[in-house]
Design a protein around this motif. Structure first.
Motif, mmCIF file in Angstrom:
data_model
loop_
_atom_site.group_PDB
_atom_site.id
_atom_site.type_symbol
_atom_site.label_atom_id
_atom_site.label_comp_id
_atom_site.label_asym_id
_atom_site.label_seq_id
_atom_site.Cartn_x
_atom_site.Cartn_y
_atom_site.Cartn_z
ATOM 1 N N ASP A 54 -5.106 4.133 8.110
ATOM 2 C CA ASP A 54 -4.902 3.429 6.870
ATOM 3 C C ASP A 54 -4.255 2.122 7.181
ATOM 4 O O ASP A 54 -4.696 1.029 6.648
ATOM 5 C CB ASP A 54 -3.695 4.034 6.064
ATOM 6 N N LEU A 84 1.351 6.234 5.306
ATOM 7 C CA LEU A 84 0.257 5.751 5.723
ATOM 8 C C LEU A 84 -0.072 6.241 6.866
ATOM 9 O O LEU A 84 0.834 6.136 7.963
ATOM 10 C CB LEU A 84 0.098 4.126 5.516
ATOM 11 N N ALA A 118 0.795 -1.221 -0.228
ATOM 12 C CA ALA A 118 0.165 -0.008 0.096
ATOM 13 C C ALA A 118 0.635 1.325 0.110
ATOM 14 O O ALA A 118 0.429 2.355 -0.310
ATOM 15 C CB ALA A 118 -0.890 -0.051 1.056
ATOM 16 N N ILE A 121 -6.149 -1.593 6.522
ATOM 17 C CA ILE A 121 -5.362 -2.676 5.844
ATOM 18 C C ILE A 121 -5.642 -4.069 6.684
ATOM 19 O O ILE A 121 -6.195 -5.097 6.064
ATOM 20 C CB ILE A 121 -3.936 -2.533 5.546
#
Length: 122
Positions: free
Chosen positions: A80, A76, A46, A84
């Motif tokens: 975030d 992130l 990510a 995930i």
């Protein structure tokens, strides 16, 4: 999963995941190791820079020198990272239900155990 040096629950989630991975490896908990590694990999992915965001050009326009072509990874937020981890948990629970429905109860139970290992860190 216990550790010689427990990470406080207020520590960043990624730090808790890494500490849990070390503890799971030490305990030889293959399910937890698998879940933690894949989740940390999903977090790393990510952060990767979208290839479309990188300028492509002629070779002569390319930067020269060590690290000159490096692109900063995405930052992130804690939210975030938590999103995930929650997605990883949900994917495992969904897949577990499918395995159980198909009669592969043992594999379904493994995925539920992996999801539980991740849930414990939230």
């Amino acid at each position: 999963m216990t550790s010689d040096h427990p990470v406080p629950s207020e520590a960043p989630l990624r730090e808790r995941l890494r500490a849990a991975l070390k503890a799971a490896m030490k305990a030889r908990d293959r399910g937890a190791v698998s879940a933690l590694r894949s989740t940390l990999g999903a977090i790393d992915n990510a952060e990767a820079v979208d290839i479309g965001a990188v300028k492509a050009g002629a070779l002569e326009d390319s930067p020269v020198g060590l690290g000159a072509a490096e692109v900063r990874r995405r930052d992130l937020t804690e939210a975030d990272v938590e999103d995930i981890v929650r997605r990883e948990i949900e994917e495992r629970r969904t897949a577990a239900a499918e395995y159980v429905r198909a009669g592969a109860v043992e594999r379904g139970d493994q995925l539920i155990a992996e999801a539980d290992a991740l849930t414990a860190l939230l």
